[in-house]
Design a protein around this motif. Structure first.
Motif, PDB file in Angstrom:
ATOM      1  N   ARG A   1       0.846  -1.210   0.000  1.00 42.55           N
ATOM      2  CA  ARG A   1       0.000   0.000   0.000  1.00 42.55           C
ATOM      3  C   ARG A   1       0.872   1.247   0.000  1.00 42.55           C
ATOM      4  O   ARG A   1       0.539   2.252  -0.646  1.00 42.55           O
ATOM      5  N   ASN A   2       1.969   1.191   0.759  1.00 37.76           N
ATOM      6  CA  ASN A   2       2.884   2.331   0.798  1.00 37.76           C
ATOM      7  C   ASN A   2       3.475   2.607  -0.587  1.00 37.76           C
ATOM      8  O   ASN A   2       3.762   3.759  -0.927  1.00 37.76           O
ATOM      9  N   ALA A   3       3.641   1.529  -1.379  1.00 36.75           N
ATOM     10  CA  ALA A   3       4.184   1.675  -2.731  1.00 36.75           C
ATOM     11  C   ALA A   3       3.091   1.948  -3.765  1.00 36.75           C
ATOM     12  O   ALA A   3       3.368   2.020  -4.966  1.00 36.75           O
TER      13      ALA A   3
ATOM     14  N   ALA B   1      -4.680  -4.172  -3.629  1.00 36.55           N
ATOM     15  CA  ALA B   1      -4.918  -5.612  -3.534  1.00 36.55           C
ATOM     16  C   ALA B   1      -5.787  -6.063  -4.701  1.00 36.55           C
ATOM     17  O   ALA B   1      -6.723  -5.363  -5.096  1.00 36.55           O
ATOM     18  N   PHE B   2      -5.478  -7.242  -5.267  1.00 35.41           N
ATOM     19  CA  PHE B   2      -6.256  -7.740  -6.399  1.00 35.41           C
ATOM     20  C   PHE B   2      -6.924  -9.081  -6.102  1.00 35.41           C
ATOM     21  O   PHE B   2      -7.501  -9.706  -6.988  1.00 35.41           O
ATOM     22  N   THR B   3      -6.872  -9.525  -4.830  1.00 37.03           N
ATOM     23  CA  THR B   3      -7.571 -10.743  -4.434  1.00 37.03           C
ATOM     24  C   THR B   3      -8.502 -10.408  -3.269  1.00 37.03           C
ATOM     25  O   THR B   3      -8.327  -9.396  -2.579  1.00 37.03           O
ATOM     26  N   VAL B   4      -9.491 -11.285  -3.058  1.00 40.64           N
ATOM     27  CA  VAL B   4     -10.429 -11.091  -1.955  1.00 40.64           C
ATOM     28  C   VAL B   4      -9.687 -11.121  -0.624  1.00 40.64           C
ATOM     29  O   VAL B   4      -9.966 -10.317   0.282  1.00 40.64           O
ATOM     30  N   PHE B   5      -8.734 -12.049  -0.505  1.00 37.66           N
ATOM     31  CA  PHE B   5      -7.976 -12.162   0.740  1.00 37.66           C
ATOM     32  C   PHE B   5      -7.151 -10.903   0.987  1.00 37.66           C
ATOM     33  O   PHE B   5      -7.086 -10.392   2.113  1.00 37.66           O
ATOM     34  N   GLY B   6      -6.528 -10.381  -0.065  1.00 43.14           N
ATOM     35  CA  GLY B   6      -5.737  -9.164   0.074  1.00 43.14           C
ATOM     36  C   GLY B   6      -6.589  -7.986   0.502  1.00 43.14           C
ATOM     37  O   GLY B   6      -6.183  -7.174   1.341  1.00 43.14           O
TER      38      GLY B   6
END
Length: 204
Positions: A171-173, A177-182
């Protein structure tokens, strides 16, 4: 030395490390600071792994000076390697000793290595020897069951903690997120939460 004993030593070392770091922050006037370095348990993994390595390598030693020298160099090596791996794998650094006297690439210092040596002497001769007698007195079946449950809890804690730190770094970069878990990790362990629970983390 078996798996069950190593689990108990890991937990004890990690909890003592958390208490020690917490006390130092109070002593230095910083108030209460989260020092466990994990999400769900009070076990600091750096001290936990350090305690296991120290005991596995040194539990048969009877001469204090051998324990001191091995502990000083071994403790410094563990601190250096864990700091290096954290930076390369997670993109963060939880401690940086640059600017301190006799530091080695900011990952450890000769002064702290000297303290590691003293801690190892205390761990082996003051803590481990009596602890080993106590653990040997426990029923083996209970030891195995309790250590297995603790190991599962610790592995889950470590896994989710690492994922949360990876997402914190991503997130800092600016990487979403591209997955449900992420996305679940991002919403559960958001930046404000991570900053509070991992105040020493700096992005490399």
């Amino acid at each position: 030395m078996d798996f069950s004993k190593m689990v108990f030593i890991y937990v004890l070392g990690g909890v003592v490390g958390t208490l020690w770091e917490t006390f130092l922050n109070f002593f230095n006037g910083n108030g209460f600071v989260y020092c466990n370095g994990s999400l769900f348990t009070p076990v600091n993994f750096v001290y936990g792994f350090g305690a296991v390595i120290v005991v596995v390598c040194l539990h048969n030693q009877t001469e204090w000076w051998r324990v001191y020298l091995t502990g000083a160099f071994g403790g410094g090596a563990v601190e250096y390697i864990l700091n290096f791996l954290e930076e390369k794998l997670l993109g963060t650094r939880s401690w940086n000793y640059e600017g301190k006297p006799f530091n080695i690439n900011g990952r450890t210092t000769l002064l702290y290595m000297a303290v590691w040596g003293l801690l190892c002497v205390a761990v082996i001769f003051v803590i481990y020897k009596p602890l080993n007698v106590f653990l040997n007195s426990l029923p083996p079946d209970i030891m195995k069951t309790v250590s297995a449950v603790l190991a599962v809890i610790l592995l889950i804690d470590l896994f989710i903690t690492v994922i949360a730190i990876l997402r914190y770094s991503a997130r800092n970069a600016g990487r979403d997120a591209f997955t449900v878990f992420g996305k679940f990790i991002d919403s559960s362990f958001h930046d404000e939460f991570m900053l509070k629970h991992f105040p020493k983390i700096k992005f490399s």
